[in-house]
Structure formats: C-alpha cells, structure tokens
Write a protein that holds these residues in place. Structure first.
Motif, short mmCIF file in Angstrom:
data_model
loop_
_atom_site.label_atom_id
_atom_site.label_comp_id
_atom_site.label_asym_id
_atom_site.label_seq_id
_atom_site.Cartn_x
_atom_site.Cartn_y
_atom_site.Cartn_z
N ALA A 135 8.03 89.02 -28.84
CA ALA A 135 7.94 88.96 -30.24
C ALA A 135 8.35 87.32 -30.69
CB ALA A 135 8.66 89.68 -31.02
N ALA A 136 9.31 86.83 -29.78
CA ALA A 136 9.84 85.47 -30.25
C ALA A 136 8.52 84.42 -29.63
CB ALA A 136 10.93 85.26 -29.15
N GLY B 130 5.84 84.92 -32.45
CA GLY B 130 6.56 84.42 -33.94
C GLY B 130 6.27 82.77 -33.89
N ALA C 272 11.46 81.93 -36.66
CA ALA C 272 10.96 83.03 -36.44
C ALA C 272 11.05 83.66 -35.12
CB ALA C 272 9.13 82.66 -36.56
N GLY D 248 14.66 85.32 -35.30
CA GLY D 248 14.65 86.64 -36.00
C GLY D 248 13.64 87.70 -35.45
N LEU D 249 12.31 87.31 -35.12
CA LEU D 249 11.65 88.50 -34.62
C LEU D 249 11.83 88.90 -33.13
CD1 LEU D 249 8.24 87.03 -35.87
CD2 LEU D 249 9.54 89.01 -36.84
N GLY D 250 12.31 87.84 -32.45
CA GLY D 250 12.99 88.16 -31.11
C GLY D 250 14.10 89.18 -31.07
N GLY E 205 15.13 91.16 -33.51
CA GLY E 205 14.83 92.32 -34.04
C GLY E 205 14.09 93.15 -33.28
N ALA E 206 12.85 92.64 -32.72
CA ALA E 206 12.19 93.50 -31.63
C ALA E 206 12.82 94.16 -30.52
CB ALA E 206 11.05 92.75 -31.25
N LEU F 220 13.30 92.22 -38.39
CA LEU F 220 11.94 92.22 -38.51
C LEU F 220 11.28 92.31 -39.50
CD1 LEU F 220 11.31 94.78 -35.61
CD2 LEU F 220 10.93 92.50 -35.50
N THR G 25 12.50 88.29 -41.66
CA THR G 25 11.85 86.93 -41.07
C THR G 25 10.63 86.61 -41.62
OG1 THR G 25 13.40 87.40 -38.94
CG2 THR G 25 11.56 85.71 -39.15
N PRO G 26 9.55 87.54 -41.78
CA PRO G 26 8.54 87.03 -42.27
C PRO G 26 8.57 87.23 -43.81
CG PRO G 26 8.21 89.43 -41.62
CD PRO G 26 9.67 88.66 -40.98
#
Length: 641
Positions: A343-344, A347, A362, A365-367, A369-370, A624, A627-628
């Motif tokens: 995910a990181a 992103g 990105a 946050g995505l890393g 969260g996932a 997740l 962040t977007p």
C-alpha cells in the motif's frame, strides 16, 4: 529510610512470601488475581527503577498513586514512581531543547518549550498509573451486571452462597470475578462466603454492587418464591444503575466532545487559511513553528482531551479476551507488513505523479492503515463470531429451558435448539450435541470440555450458559425455570448494552466522521485555498499587467501541485515569510491524519471500550479513508480556487 532500602525490604518480603500480595494491598482497593495480566511491563518497571535510582529528588507518593499501583499489581512503590518522574524531566527537556534549537527555533522559545516538555513528562509519569487503574476499573465495572447474573443463576438452583461464589469466580476472567474469588479464598473456613469483603471493596466505585450483594445474600435464606423475587431484584439493581450512569455520561460528554472537534480540529484548520493574511500584514510564519503547533502541540491537546473524556466514562463493557494465540486465528504474521509495504509503494507511485509533495503522506497513511487492518482482521473476524454467539444465547436458553421444564432431557433440548434456531449460537448448540453423541460425554464436557463447542469461544457469558446447562442436566426438570429466568436476564443485559451504545451513537458517529472524512476534506480544501493566493502559492505578486497576472496564476497552480518553484518570490514581495505549499501541505496533512487516528480511537473507545484489536482495526480503516480524502480535496480545490 532511603528509597533504595525500602525497595530492598519490599523485595525481601516478596521473596519470603510467595503468596498473593494480600498484605501489601491498600485497604479499599479491589483485589487483583495473580493470573490477571495487568502488571506493568517488565521493561517499564526496570526503566522506572533505573530512573529513580539516579534521581536527586525524593518525594512522597499520594494515596491515590499508591492505590493505583496496588490495583495494577505493580512491584513498584509510589515513592519510586515519583522519583523517576523527577529524573525523567532532565533528559526529556535536554532532547527537546536540542531538537528545537536544531530546527531553528528562537532560544527563548526553545528554552520555554523544553522546560514545559520536561515538566509534562514528569506529570505524565506520575499520573500514568492512576490513569491506567481508572481505565481498568471502568472496564471491570462494566462486568458487574454479568457477574450478578451469574451469581443469581447459581443461587436459583442451589441457595448456597459458597457454591454461587465459586461458580461465578471460576467462569469469569474479569477483575470483579477475580476479586470475588479472592475474598472467597480469604473467607474459607469461616461462616462467610466472601460477599461482605467484596462489597466493601467495590462500594466506593459502584454502590449498586453493595445493594445487589445484600439482596443475593438475603435470597439464600428466603423461601423459594421470595428467593426468585430477591434474585430478580439483585440483577435489576445493577442493570438500572449501569443504565442511569451511562445516560448521565451521554448527557455530560456532549459538551466536551463538541469542544474537542471544534477547537481541536476545525478552528486550527480554519486558521491555516489565515496564513496568507498574516503574511500580508507582515507577520511571518515559519515551517518549524507551524509543524510544532500543528503536528505536536495540537495533537497532544486533542489526545489529552480524548483521555479526559474517556476517564469520565463510569463503566465500559469489556470485550472478550482474544489475541493471536486463539486457534481460529492464523499463526502467520507476514500479511500485515506485506500489505503495509504494498500500500505504501502504490500510494507513493500514484500520488507522486499528481501531487509530488503528498507522496510521503500517501505512503505513510495508506501503509499504516493497510498494515493495521490486515494484521488484526483475523482477530476481528473471531471477535465478531463470539459476539454473534452471545447475541443468540437468550433465545437458545429460553427454548432449552422451556423444554426442560416440560420434562425433556437437557441433551435432547440442546440438540433441538441447534436444529430449530439459526446463526452462530445454533451452530454452537448443534456442535455440543454432536460432541456429546460422538464422544459419549455429558453436557458439561460437550460445551466446556477440551473438545467442547465452547472450547474456542473465550466468552464468560457463553461459558456461564454452558455451565448452567450442565447444572440443569444434573438437577433435571426443576432447573427449567431457572434456565428460563436466566435467559430473560441475559436479554435484559443485551438490551442494556444496546441502549448504552445508542445513547452515545450521535457522539461517536460525529467523532468518527469528523476524523475520517470531514477534517481531511476541510484540511485539503484549506491548503488548496492557501495555494491559490500569490503570497503562498508561488505566483509573482508584483506582476501588474494582465498577461503577467495570468502567468502568475499559472505559476501558482503549478506550485500548488508541487511542480513549480517555492514561494520565495511571493513571500519576498509581501515582506514576510510563509511556508511554501509543499511544506504547508505536509504539515497540515500530518495533522489531519493524526487527528483522524485520535478521533476514531476516541469514538471506538466510547462505543466499545478499550479493545486494542478493534481500535487498531478502526484506526487503520480511518487512515485508509482520510489519506486519499485529504489529497483528493487538495487536488480538486486547486482546480477550483
């Protein structure tokens, strides 16, 4: 006597007496069983003693701190914690001062902030045991109604207080049940069952326990008809007290939570839009100062406010004790880190092509969260199944109890319930019936044995139901009415939990939506608005012609996405420095993601208690989403402003 001598005396006493720490417990503080995993971590205990040994200051501990350490089962004494807190101030202040000076903060500001950091660290260490004890005590009190229900359940079948205490203490894994078992052991060989000492210890925290215990004790000597009424009243007392306490809390907490997301989230985000105005007025805002306020001081204030709200909660319904050692949870741990890395990377690559300065945000946050969601999802799945089993217990027990009262055997009634009902509870009853037939064992082994239907269901409520059915199998037809009454009380208990969550629904939904959606949306739009202003976005504010103005607008739009030059030219034209958009966007983005995690954690803790698994799952989902949302709001806003 010196602090070191006191520690040596305590160690010698502990070595001479390996029994539970009854003699060291502070009067009026609930007991703690040795088996409960509530002691402070060994590393933290060692570090605290190391700090205290080097402290030049000795202080006296408050009674509150001593009681809290006793309740937590810590080997530390209050004086050691106080001395360690004073010693901790020095390295924390030194590190803070060095970091602030390195970041370019003015000397006076750096000195004041470093002093505040040192004093804050001291206060935090002094208050940490008190806060931990308050949280755990709140969770313990959430199990009061269930404990009284178990006691009443056993007393319906046998008016023996000793048997009821042993039954409730054996099936419970919460501090209340262990405290009751502790007092039962102390009362062994005496005419008392331990009820009196148990009620005395928990009376200051939850007076309804004292009233319920009095009714339970009175029911043991009452005639059968009066006994049932007394037991019903004992259960109702704790249910009503819990319901009233949660209703009062829901009314009192609206103001603090509203202030939390108003002054801790939206007002600071609105002030971001005032940065260009400050630059126009000649007031400079450095990136270091902005990061210090938005990424350190404001999150700390929001966290402190969230902690204050949580500590005001009178009771919290404890979740099932569940971790990755459960047989239904896969033993592999690599999916979480792998998901975080994928995910990181994804992103970073996607966002870098659109908003280059947002790529680190990105990825982080995505890393995070996932990774959190994937790591705890197997545990959450088992957690939900346990809740599903508990949700149908009242219906299953009512059906079985009616059949037992009509003369049917418990084994046959359990099998019929498994066939006639649906859902997770029906599966458990069907499995129990199958275990009994295959292994030719009784009701107890069918539910509670090593291969029983509840072997992988760590729920005191479900195991209490299994133990009740085992007793009913021994008592026969007279136990049918007790099973039906227990089913009704379990239904009331479920209703209480639903009502408590419903009281807080509007608050928890607002917090969760604000943290995961609205705050990142406003943050991204605010940064985009600031990017459209020449003093921040990077346009040449000195351009006077129409062509020049058009070119400046184009340059500002390019800089807003992190492609063009910095805001140096615009800042120079105005006469005051402001952070360029890439730096402003990162600072505000970190604040938005931190706020999303904090508000989501507060929302989850208010609704479900401090369940680490559920907290990690909900916080991961919020990251997740946040962040977007933040980055997309910035991109869309940049095209509009």
């Amino acid at each position: 006597m010196s602090r070191r001598a006191r520690q040596e005396d305590r160690s010698a006493a502990a070595g001479a007496d390996a029994s539970p720490r009854d003699s060291e417990r502070v009067p009026g503080e609930p007991a703690r069983s040795i088996g409960e995993s509530t002691s402070l971590a060994g590393g933290a205990t060692t570090a605290t003693r190391w700090l205290a040994a080097g402290s030049p200051v000795e202080g006296s501990a408050s009674d509150e701190l001593s009681r809290s350490l006793s309740y937590l089962g810590s080997d530390l004494d209050g004086e050691t914690v106080v001395a360690a807190g004073y010693a901790l101030a020095v390295p924390v202040a030194a590190v803070a001062l060095g970091g602030l000076v390195f970041a370019g903060a003015p000397s006076l500001v750096a000195a004041l902030l470093a002093l505040a950091a040192g004093l804050g660290a001291t206060h935090l260490l002094h208050r940490a045991p008190v806060l931990l004890a308050a949280v755990r005590r709140t969770r313990a009190l959430g199990a009061a109604s269930e404990l009284v229900t178990r006691l009443a359940l056993r007393l319906r079948l046998d008016p023996s207080p000793e048997a009821a205490v042993a039954f409730a203490g054996r099936l419970g894994d919460d501090p209340l049940a262990e405290s009751l078992a502790h007092h039962a052991r102390r009362a062994a060989g005496t005419p008392r069952a331990g009820f009196e000492g148990f009620a005395d210890e928990w009376r200051p925290w939850f007076p309804a326990v004292d009233r319920s215990v009095s009714l339970l004790v009175a029911s043991a000597d009452a005639p059968p008809g009066d006994r049932d009424r007394s037991l019903d009243r004992a259960v109702s007392v704790t249910l009503e007290a819990t319901r009233d306490a949660m209703a009062d809390f829901a009314g009192e907490v609206r103001g603090p939570t509203t202030a939390l997301y108003a002054f801790g989230v939206f007002l600071p985000l609105a002030l971001v839009g005032g940065i260009p105005a400050a630059a126009t007025a000649g007031v400079g805002v450095s990136t270091t100062a902005l990061a210090l306020v938005y990424d350190l001081l404001l999150p700390a204030a929001v966290a402190a406010g969230a902690g204050h709200v949580l500590l005001r909660r009178p009771v919290a319904f404890p979740p099932p004790r569940l971790d990755r050692s459960h047989p239904s949870v896969p033993d592999r741990r690599w999916p979480g880190p792998v998901a975080a890395a994928v995910a990181a990377a994804a992103g970073w690559l996607v966002v870098d092509a659109v908003v280059p300065w947002g790529a680190p945000l990105a990825a982080a946050g995505l890393g995070a969260g996932a990774g959190l969601v994937v790591h705890v999802r197997p545990v959450v799945r088992v957690h939900r199944r346990i809740r599903d089993v508990e949700a149908g217990l009242d219906d299953a027990l009512y059906l079985v109890g009616r059949r037992i009262a009509n003369g049917e055997s418990v084994e046959r009634a359990v099998a019929d319930a498994g066939e006639e009902l649906s859902g997770a509870t029906a599966d458990v009853f069907a499995d129990a019936a199958g275990v009994g037939r295959r292994l030719r064992v009784g009701v107890r082994e069918s539910f509670l044995g090593d291969h029983g239907a509840l072997d992988a269901v760590p729920s005191p409520r479900a195991r209490s139901a299994g133990a009740l059915l085992a007793l009913a199998g021994r008592e026969g037809r007279p136990a049918g009415r007790a099973v039906v009454d227990t089913a009704e009380q379990l239904s009331e208990l479920r209703t209480l939990e639903r009502e408590a969550r419903r009281e807080l629904t509007s608050i928890t939904r607002t917090l969760a939506n604000t943290g995961a959606v609205f705050a990142p949306l406003v943050a991204g739009a605010t940064v985009a608005l600031a990017a459209g202003i020449p003093s921040v976005g990077g346009a040449d504010a000195s351009a006077t012609s129409t062509t020049g103005a058009t070119a400046a607008a184009g340059a500002g739009a390019a800089d807003a996405l992190g492609v063009g030059s910095t805001a140096a030219s615009g800042s120079a034209a105005i006469g005051a420095s402001v952070p360029p958009i890439p730096e402003l966007g990162v600072v505000v983005g970190v604040y938005a993601l931190t706020t999303a995690a904090l508000l989501t954690g507060l929302s989850t803790a208010l609704a479900r208690g401090l369940d680490r698994t559920l907290l990690a799952y909900r916080v991961g989902g919020a990251l997740l989403l946040a962040t977007p949302t933040y980055l997309l709001a910035f991109v869309v806003g940049s095209s509009l402003f």
